[in-house]
Motif scaffolding. Structure first.
Motif, PDB file in Angstrom:
ATOM      1  N   ALA A 187       6.689  13.960  -1.225  1.00 26.85           N
ATOM      2  CA  ALA A 187       5.501  13.257  -0.738  1.00 26.85           C
ATOM      3  C   ALA A 187       4.276  13.708  -1.513  1.00 26.85           C
ATOM      4  O   ALA A 187       4.206  14.845  -1.994  1.00 26.85           O
ATOM      5  CB  ALA A 187       5.306  13.511   0.754  1.00 26.85           C
ATOM      6  N   ALA A 188       3.317  12.813  -1.622  1.00 27.49           N
ATOM      7  CA  ALA A 188       2.040  13.124  -2.257  1.00 27.49           C
ATOM      8  C   ALA A 188       0.922  12.688  -1.324  1.00 27.49           C
ATOM      9  O   ALA A 188       0.996  11.617  -0.714  1.00 27.49           O
ATOM     10  CB  ALA A 188       1.915  12.408  -3.605  1.00 27.49           C
ATOM     11  N   GLY A 189      -0.094  13.535  -1.189  1.00 27.55           N
ATOM     12  CA  GLY A 189      -1.208  13.229  -0.294  1.00 27.55           C
ATOM     13  C   GLY A 189      -2.506  13.081  -1.056  1.00 27.55           C
ATOM     14  O   GLY A 189      -2.808  13.879  -1.954  1.00 27.55           O
ATOM     15  N   LEU A 190      -3.274  12.048  -0.706  1.00 30.35           N
ATOM     16  CA  LEU A 190      -4.554  11.784  -1.358  1.00 30.35           C
ATOM     17  C   LEU A 190      -5.622  11.492  -0.302  1.00 30.35           C
ATOM     18  O   LEU A 190      -5.358  10.798   0.680  1.00 30.35           O
ATOM     19  CB  LEU A 190      -4.476  10.594  -2.316  1.00 30.35           C
ATOM     20  N   ILE A 191      -6.832  12.012  -0.527  1.00 31.85           N
ATOM     21  CA  ILE A 191      -8.005  11.652   0.269  1.00 31.85           C
ATOM     22  C   ILE A 191      -8.747  10.592  -0.545  1.00 31.85           C
ATOM     23  O   ILE A 191      -9.129  10.847  -1.688  1.00 31.85           O
ATOM     24  CB  ILE A 191      -8.916  12.861   0.508  1.00 31.85           C
ATOM     25  N   VAL A 192      -8.956   9.417   0.017  1.00 31.51           N
ATOM     26  CA  VAL A 192      -9.381   8.286  -0.818  1.00 31.51           C
ATOM     27  C   VAL A 192     -10.788   7.781  -0.532  1.00 31.51           C
ATOM     28  O   VAL A 192     -11.220   6.803  -1.154  1.00 31.51           O
ATOM     29  CB  VAL A 192      -8.389   7.109  -0.666  1.00 31.51           C
ATOM     30  N   ASP A 193     -11.530   8.413   0.385  1.00 31.17           N
ATOM     31  CA  ASP A 193     -12.797   7.810   0.815  1.00 31.17           C
ATOM     32  C   ASP A 193     -14.031   8.445   0.191  1.00 31.17           C
ATOM     33  O   ASP A 193     -15.133   8.328   0.724  1.00 31.17           O
ATOM     34  CB  ASP A 193     -12.903   7.856   2.343  1.00 31.17           C
ATOM     35  N   GLN A 194     -13.878   9.114  -0.958  1.00 33.55           N
ATOM     36  CA  GLN A 194     -15.034   9.677  -1.647  1.00 33.55           C
ATOM     37  C   GLN A 194     -15.562   8.702  -2.691  1.00 33.55           C
ATOM     38  O   GLN A 194     -14.833   7.853  -3.203  1.00 33.55           O
ATOM     39  CB  GLN A 194     -14.661  10.996  -2.328  1.00 33.55           C
ATOM     40  N   ALA A 267      -7.771  -2.547   1.703  1.00 30.08           N
ATOM     41  CA  ALA A 267      -7.016  -2.389   2.949  1.00 30.08           C
ATOM     42  C   ALA A 267      -7.040  -0.938   3.430  1.00 30.08           C
ATOM     43  O   ALA A 267      -7.194  -0.663   4.627  1.00 30.08           O
ATOM     44  CB  ALA A 267      -5.580  -2.861   2.752  1.00 30.08           C
ATOM     45  N   CYS A 268      -6.905  -0.001   2.495  1.00 27.31           N
ATOM     46  CA  CYS A 268      -6.938   1.420   2.865  1.00 27.31           C
ATOM     47  C   CYS A 268      -8.299   1.799   3.430  1.00 27.31           C
ATOM     48  O   CYS A 268      -8.394   2.507   4.443  1.00 27.31           O
ATOM     49  CB  CYS A 268      -6.613   2.282   1.650  1.00 27.31           C
ATOM     50  N   HIS A 269      -9.364   1.331   2.796  1.00 26.70           N
ATOM     51  CA  HIS A 269     -10.708   1.671   3.267  1.00 26.70           C
ATOM     52  C   HIS A 269     -11.048   0.977   4.579  1.00 26.70           C
ATOM     53  O   HIS A 269     -11.778   1.534   5.402  1.00 26.70           O
ATOM     54  CB  HIS A 269     -11.738   1.333   2.187  1.00 26.70           C
ATOM     55  N   SER A 270     -10.531  -0.211   4.781  1.00 23.97           N
ATOM     56  CA  SER A 270     -10.773  -0.906   6.051  1.00 23.97           C
ATOM     57  C   SER A 270     -10.132  -0.148   7.203  1.00 23.97           C
ATOM     58  O   SER A 270     -10.703  -0.038   8.297  1.00 23.97           O
ATOM     59  CB  SER A 270     -10.233  -2.336   5.984  1.00 23.97           C
ATOM     60  N   LEU A 271      -8.928   0.390   6.973  1.00 23.81           N
ATOM     61  CA  LEU A 271      -8.266   1.169   8.021  1.00 23.81           C
ATOM     62  C   LEU A 271      -9.065   2.439   8.327  1.00 23.81           C
ATOM     63  O   LEU A 271      -9.259   2.800   9.500  1.00 23.81           O
ATOM     64  CB  LEU A 271      -6.847   1.520   7.580  1.00 23.81           C
ATOM     65  N   ILE A 272      -9.519   3.120   7.282  1.00 25.74           N
ATOM     66  CA  ILE A 272     -10.318   4.334   7.486  1.00 25.74           C
ATOM     67  C   ILE A 272     -11.605   4.001   8.240  1.00 25.74           C
ATOM     68  O   ILE A 272     -12.014   4.720   9.161  1.00 25.74           O
ATOM     69  CB  ILE A 272     -10.621   5.010   6.139  1.00 25.74           C
ATOM     70  N   GLU A 273     -12.245   2.894   7.880  1.00 28.20           N
ATOM     71  CA  GLU A 273     -13.470   2.499   8.573  1.00 28.20           C
ATOM     72  C   GLU A 273     -13.214   2.245  10.055  1.00 28.20           C
ATOM     73  O   GLU A 273     -14.035   2.613  10.914  1.00 28.20           O
ATOM     74  CB  GLU A 273     -14.081   1.253   7.935  1.00 28.20           C
TER      75      GLU A 273
END
Length: 298
Positions: A187-194, A267-273
């Motif tokens: 598995a790989a983990g990323l923080i994407v909201d910066q 889509a990823c940012h909409s979920l985070i929002e």
């Protein structure tokens, strides 16, 4: 590392170990106190936070309410210190008492496909504690991280993350490591909201009603490896840490790479929002998320 840095590192490690002995309730009290002091002294990040909240909640919240929310942001961020130190003293068998963990079966179902798993999260709640997934599943994790300017703090955080079983991959050359991890079925983990400053590796997504520059790495990796993408979100509720592992997020793949990367990144940012709107005081508003602007605005 010189002797001074080593001594500072030992002092930091020893000090945080002592903090880890505090009860959760005492950690929350001290976190609020420390956060209020920080809010009063740090003019730079207070301004960034208030400006961002002013844009995001201009029509939903008055100025005084935004000010109170901004102060809670600092309080919650300071509380992370005490949660972090306690977590790293905790026996894995106690995780279920401390965490409300939902959806572990979603991760296992994605991993069973045999193509590795791409996990993503945002700076919500206490994202550092998401490494609990690695310990609970026993599946190796590679985590992409941004180097901290202070070598002492950077080494400390890397050592704690590595102690959780994670392989650390510095952001500037992480792609090869992520691809190798996925090829091994890990598995790989990323923080994407910066905020993403490199325009050649970014797209502009809608985030709280404003265009925000977002790195395209996650979407590119998912499209090229066909690895399942699983959102992992942390937040506090009822004085307890919650960890939501959501079902695999389908990736749009029409063959038009530019289009697909934009749609999937959005889509990823909409979920985070959506999560941030539920727990707005727990997101890292101190970070200047909207700093990079579209060229038309420059």
């Amino acid at each position: 590392m010189n002797i001074t840095a080593k001594l500072m590192g030992h002092a930091l490690s020893g000090g945080t170990s002592v903090l880890g002995l505090l009860s959760p309730s005492m950690g929350r009290i001290l976190g609020r106190c420390l956060g209020r002091i920080w809010f009063g002294l740090d003019k730079k990040h207070r301004k960034i936070t208030l400006d961002s909240l002013g844009h995001a909640y201009a029509t939903e919240m008055g100025g005084h309410d935004r000010w109170l929310l901004a102060r809670r942001v600092f309080e919650n961020t300071a509380t992370m210190l005490f949660e972090h130190t306690r977590f790293h003293r905790m026996d894995p068998g106690a995780y279920w008492k401390y965490f409300e963990i939902r959806g572990l079966h979603n991760f296992r179902a994605a991993h069973a496909k045999g193509r590795g798993v791409v996990c993503f999260s945002g700076h919500l709640g206490n994202w550092e504690l998401a490494t609990v997934v690695c310990r609970l599943t026993g599946i190796p994790f590679s985590v992409v991280y941004k180097t901290i300017e202070s070598p002492v703090i950077d080494n400390y955080i890397k050592s704690k993350r590595a102690a959780s079983g994670c392989r650390m991959l510095p952001l500037h050359n992480a792609l090869e490591g992520v691809l190798k991890s996925l090829a091994r079925g890990e598995a790989a983990g990323l923080i994407v909201d910066q905020n993403s400053r490199k325009r050649e590796h970014s797209v502009f997504v809608d985030f709280f009603g404003r265009k925000a520059s977002a790195n395209t790495g996650l979407a590119w990796i998912a499209l090229h490896t066909k690895a399942p993408v699983v959102p992992v979100m942390t937040y506090r509720k009822d004085d307890r840490m919650h960890l939501d592992i959501l079902p695999e997020m389908p990736m749009v793949n029409t063959g038009d790479q530019a289009h697909d990367i934009l749609v999937n990144t959005q889509a990823c940012h909409s979920l985070i929002e959506d999560y941030i709107r539920q727990y707005p005081d727990q997101w890292l508003w101190l970070h200047n998320r909207w700093r990079t602007r579209p060229l038309a605005e420059v």
